[in-house]
Scaffold this active site. Structure first.
Site, PDB file in Angstrom:
ATOM      1  CB  CYS A  98      -0.690  -0.075   1.408  1.00 13.55           C
ATOM      2  SG  CYS A  98      -1.384   1.943   1.188  1.00 13.55           S
ATOM      3  CG  HIS A 169      -1.064  -4.879  -7.541  1.00 12.95           C
ATOM      4  ND1 HIS A 169      -1.409  -3.729  -6.803  1.00 12.95           N
ATOM      5  CD2 HIS A 169      -1.059  -4.091  -8.492  1.00 12.95           C
ATOM      6  CE1 HIS A 169      -2.426  -2.375  -7.665  1.00 12.95           C
ATOM      7  NE2 HIS A 169      -1.607  -3.297  -8.898  1.00 12.95           N
TER       8      HIS A 169
HETATM    9  C1  LIG Z   1     -10.483  -0.038  -2.737  1.00  9.97           C
HETATM   10  C2  LIG Z   1      -9.539  -0.374  -2.932  1.00  9.97           C
HETATM   11  C3  LIG Z   1      -8.269  -0.444  -1.204  1.00  9.97           C
HETATM   12  C4  LIG Z   1      -7.794  -0.968  -1.468  1.00  9.97           C
HETATM   13  N1  LIG Z   1      -7.526  -1.311  -0.587  1.00  9.97           N
HETATM   14  C5  LIG Z   1      -6.407  -3.003  -0.238  1.00  9.97           C
HETATM   15  C6  LIG Z   1      -5.289  -3.274   1.951  1.00  9.97           C
HETATM   16  O1  LIG Z   1      -6.215  -3.080   2.340  1.00  9.97           O
HETATM   17  N2  LIG Z   1      -4.712  -4.469   1.246  1.00  9.97           N
HETATM   18  C7  LIG Z   1      -4.209  -3.989  -0.020  1.00  9.97           C
HETATM   19  O2  LIG Z   1      -3.402  -5.562   0.413  1.00  9.97           O
HETATM   20  N3  LIG Z   1      -4.784  -4.052  -1.425  1.00  9.97           N
HETATM   21  C8  LIG Z   1      -5.115  -2.748  -0.905  1.00  9.97           C
HETATM   22  N4  LIG Z   1      -6.085  -2.145  -2.593  1.00  9.97           N
HETATM   23  C9  LIG Z   1      -4.978  -3.266  -3.607  1.00  9.97           C
HETATM   24  C10 LIG Z   1      -6.120  -4.699  -4.656  1.00  9.97           C
HETATM   25  O3  LIG Z   1      -5.732  -5.612  -3.270  1.00  9.97           O
HETATM   26  C11 LIG Z   1      -5.538  -4.271  -5.597  1.00  9.97           C
HETATM   27  O4  LIG Z   1      -3.631  -5.099  -5.306  1.00  9.97           O
HETATM   28  C12 LIG Z   1      -5.339  -3.966  -6.717  1.00  9.97           C
HETATM   29  O5  LIG Z   1      -6.682  -3.251  -6.420  1.00  9.97           O
HETATM   30  C13 LIG Z   1      -5.403  -3.709  -7.727  1.00  9.97           C
HETATM   31  O6  LIG Z   1      -6.018  -5.472  -8.256  1.00  9.97           O
HETATM   32  P1  LIG Z   1      -7.205  -4.971  -9.075  1.00  9.97           P
HETATM   33  O7  LIG Z   1      -6.307  -4.329 -10.280  1.00  9.97           O
HETATM   34  O8  LIG Z   1      -7.398  -6.451  -9.450  1.00  9.97           O
HETATM   35  O9  LIG Z   1      -8.404  -4.271  -9.000  1.00  9.97           O
HETATM   36  C14 LIG Z   1      -7.001  -2.150  -2.121  1.00  9.97           C
HETATM   37  C15 LIG Z   1      -7.362  -1.194  -3.829  1.00  9.97           C
HETATM   38  C16 LIG Z   1      -8.106  -0.397  -3.914  1.00  9.97           C
HETATM   39  C17 LIG Z   1      -9.501  -0.365  -5.133  1.00  9.97           C
END
Ligand SMILES: Cc1cc2nc3c(=O)[nH]c(=O)nc-3n(C[C@H](O)[C@H](O)[C@H](O)COP(=O)(O)O)c2cc1C
Length: 251
Positions: A98, A169
């Site tokens: 994060c 990621h």
């Molecule tokens: C609203 C939101 C909150 C997130 N909160 C976290 C979190 O608490 N911990 C974490 O490791 N990643 C968090 N992420 C990142 C996601 O886990 C993920 O790595 C990121 O959205 C990329 O994946 P995607 O393209 O499939 O959404 C968050 C992403 C979003 C959109």
């Protein structure tokens, strides 16, 4: 028996703050029996000193379920790992991805990619304090660092400390210059870097994350990695999990 063999991370739903709370996870479980679910990130201090019932309790139906923790104090992380085990979580995952300023100020999340030795100490303390898998979710780089050598050596440090599963990621973290929201779409994804990590480390479980939504995309990633983690597209379209579960064997 390998404790990792009890659960499958072939498909998982990403931890998402203010989204994947217990109600959302219960709802997602109605769509898919097998998908691995993650909590929102919980800071070590909240897990230890906060209202545990409110912050950490969950319904048994949500399992398999991992608790994601944010922190960089090894004693606190070890304590939370033990709490997670005692509460029946299937995995404890440390957030190393994060980029938010608040999270950086508290020394957790992606800024810890700059501190591989500290991360290794934290992981080692967690591994020693519990018998559930200790996993890490991180990015492929940060700021000006997007180098396979850096990422691979970071992963090796965590492996040597006792972690076997890494969620990557496939987009570097920008600790300055972009908001966390912007950094979910910029800079560009680099899936090849994640594939290369798996190629060079066949014994590690490598889960790819970032920008994945369709079944054919998942199937393609599964040719190169052990699992795919999906975030926003499932939150926006939970029913897509039904098709994903049907089309992709969880084995
Ligand atoms: C609203 C939101 C909150 C997130 N909160 C976290 C979190 O608490 N911990 C974490 O490791 N990643 C968090 N992420 C990142 C996601 O886990 C993920 O790595 C990121 O959205 C990329 O994946 P995607 O393209 O499939 O959404 C968050 C992403 C979003 C959109």
């Amino acid at each position: 028996m390998d404790i990792n063999s009890k659960i499958s991370r072939r498909i998982s739903v990403a931890p998402m703050m203010d989204c994947t709370d217990r109600h959302d996870r219960f709802f997602l479980r109605l769509m898919s029996k097998n998908v691995m679910l993650y909590t929102e990130m919980v800071a070590t201090k909240s897990a230890i000193h906060g209202d545990r019932k409110k912050i950490l309790s969950y319904s048994p139906e949500e399992k398999p379920l991992a608790l994601q923790v944010g922190g960089s104090n090894k004693e606190e992380l070890a304590e939370v790992a033990k709490i997670a085990e005692d509460m029946g979580y299937d995995e404890i995952n440390i957030n190393l991805g994060c980029p938010s300023k608040k999270v950086q100020k508290n020394m957790f999340g992606a800024c810890l990619m700059k501190e591989p030795d500290l991360v290794a100490e934290c992981i080692n303390a967690m591994v020693k304090s519990c018998n559930i898998p200790v996993t890490a979710k991180t990015r492929i780089g940060f700021d000006d660092v997007e180098s396979f050598e850096y990422l691979n050596s970071f992963i090796h440090k965590m492996r040597d400390a006792g972690a076997k599963t890494f969620i990557l990621h496939a987009r570097k973290a920008m600790l300055t210059g972009l908001s966390p929201k912007q950094n979910l779409n910029i800079p560009k994804l680099n899936y090849n870097m994640v594939y290369e990590v798996k190629k060079q480390n066949p014994d590690l479980e490598i889960i790819i994350n970032g920008g994945i939504s369709k079944v054919d995309e998942i199937n393609n990633h599964l040719k190169h990695c052990d699992g795919a983690m999906i975030g926003r597209s499932i939150y926006q379209n939970p029913y897509s999990l039904v098709e994903i579960e049907r089309e992709i064997s969880s084995g």
